[in-house]
Scaffold this active site. Structure first.
Site, PDB file in Angstrom:
ATOM      1  N   CYS A  66      17.138 -13.133 -25.659  1.00 43.57           N
ATOM      2  CA  CYS A  66      17.457 -12.752 -24.281  1.00 43.57           C
ATOM      3  C   CYS A  66      17.610 -11.231 -24.143  1.00 43.57           C
ATOM      4  O   CYS A  66      16.625 -10.521 -24.185  1.00 43.57           O
ATOM      5  CB  CYS A  66      18.689 -13.506 -23.786  1.00 43.57           C
ATOM      6  SG  CYS A  66      18.848 -13.484 -21.978  1.00 43.57           S
ATOM      7  N   HIS A  95      17.301 -19.257 -24.877  1.00 48.50           N
ATOM      8  CA  HIS A  95      18.524 -19.289 -25.691  1.00 48.50           C
ATOM      9  C   HIS A  95      18.489 -20.407 -26.729  1.00 48.50           C
ATOM     10  O   HIS A  95      19.105 -21.470 -26.554  1.00 48.50           O
ATOM     11  CB  HIS A  95      19.751 -19.442 -24.786  1.00 48.50           C
ATOM     12  CG  HIS A  95      20.101 -18.183 -24.077  1.00 48.50           C
ATOM     13  ND1 HIS A  95      20.978 -17.249 -24.599  1.00 48.50           N
ATOM     14  CD2 HIS A  95      19.668 -17.672 -22.901  1.00 48.50           C
ATOM     15  CE1 HIS A  95      21.079 -16.231 -23.759  1.00 48.50           C
ATOM     16  NE2 HIS A  95      20.294 -16.469 -22.727  1.00 48.50           N
ATOM     17  N   GLU A 100      20.026 -20.534 -29.451  1.00 50.80           N
ATOM     18  CA  GLU A 100      21.316 -20.714 -30.132  1.00 50.80           C
ATOM     19  C   GLU A 100      22.095 -21.898 -29.568  1.00 50.80           C
ATOM     20  O   GLU A 100      22.991 -22.433 -30.231  1.00 50.80           O
ATOM     21  CB  GLU A 100      22.151 -19.431 -30.064  1.00 50.80           C
ATOM     22  CG  GLU A 100      22.826 -19.131 -28.737  1.00 50.80           C
ATOM     23  CD  GLU A 100      21.909 -18.523 -27.697  1.00 50.80           C
ATOM     24  OE1 GLU A 100      22.408 -18.171 -26.609  1.00 50.80           O
ATOM     25  OE2 GLU A 100      20.703 -18.391 -27.968  1.00 50.80           O
TER      26      GLU A 100
END
Length: 265
Positions: A118, A226, A228
């Site tokens: 990001c 994203h 994660e």
């Protein structure tokens, strides 16, 4: 892997004011990705700038086996890419900019594995000479890529749109597919791609969603979404972090092998 060979992963931090205090912050999700998904040791890098009075970039990179550039609510200052001044009220983090941009350039020169997420992806592009759209949603024909305006976490984990993965590219070889759905949550986005970067994935509206460094000797990749979130549960995310982890472990073994051999003698 022995404890001695767990890769040491640097994680970029943000500088924020919390009530009346200034703090250097990293989302717990990034720390958990390093410890639980990668199996490494996290080293949080404060946003103090780089150079004589800040981060000693080469000394830090001497220790690191990988660099994880995190997402953030703040935007990269437009002055770093010749953009118009940011609008009033737009979140910024100049201390982070002054830390990550030189750190990225030197990490690439030293072939340190790098995964940019990001804001980190936007930093990678700016560090190498690219530019950004400050408000993607205002560009005719572009989607609104911003996060849902809700307090709940679940909507932010859901796929926002598909991306077309470049045939023959790094992601295509890694993921084995030419399309995937991603949880893209951003206001800024890549405008002009930096020299030396190669497009790896594009949203349906043409917005660049992933890129890699051409001819990089190891894993160097940036994504606008994203991974994660649900790093192990999502197959796409798991493959990305597995590739990053493998590159970091290889560097750790190379970096620490002389000391391990000496200890065994």
């Amino acid at each position: 892997m022995s404890r001695a060979l767990r890769p040491l992963i640097g994680i970029s931090a943000c500088r924020r004011t919390i009530t009346v205090w200034t703090a250097h912050t990293v989302g717990d999700k990034y720390v958990k990705v390093v410890t639980e998904t990668i199996g490494g040791m996290p080293l949080i890098l404060p946003a103090i700038g780089a150079g004589e009075d800040g981060l000693d970039v080469d000394r830090v990179l001497d220790l690191l086996d990988g660099l994880l550039l995190t997402g953030s609510p703040s935007n990269v200052e437009p002055s770093h890419y010749g953009g118009r001044p940011a609008r009033r009220g737009v979140a910024a983090d100049p201390a982070r900019d002054m830390t990550t941009l030189p750190l990225i350039r030197r990490a690439l020169e030293r072939a340190v594995p790098l995964f940019a997420i990001c804001r980190g992806f936007q930093e990678l592009n700016v560090a190498l000479g690219g530019t950004l759209h400050q408000h993607v949603e205002e560009i005719p024909g572009r989607l609104d890529h911003r996060a849902p305006k809700v307090d709940a976490l679940a909507p932010k984990l859901e796929p926002a749109h598909p991306v077309a993965i470049t045939p023959g590219g790094q992601l295509h070889r890694l993921l084995g597919c030419t399309e995937a759905s991603v949880n893209s949550l951003h206001g800024q986005g890549i405008d002009r791609l930096a020299p030396g970067l190669r497009v790896e994935a594009v949203a349906p509206d043409g917005q660049i969603e992933a890129a890699s460094v051409v001819d990089a000797p190891g894993f160097v990749c940036g994504v606008q979404w994203h991974p994660e979130h649900q790093a192990r549960e999502n197959p796409l995310s798991a493959k990305l972090f597995d590739a990053f982890a493998a590159a970091c472990r290889a560097r750790a073994q190379q970096r620490l092998a002389p000391a391990v051999r000496a200890a065994a003698e």
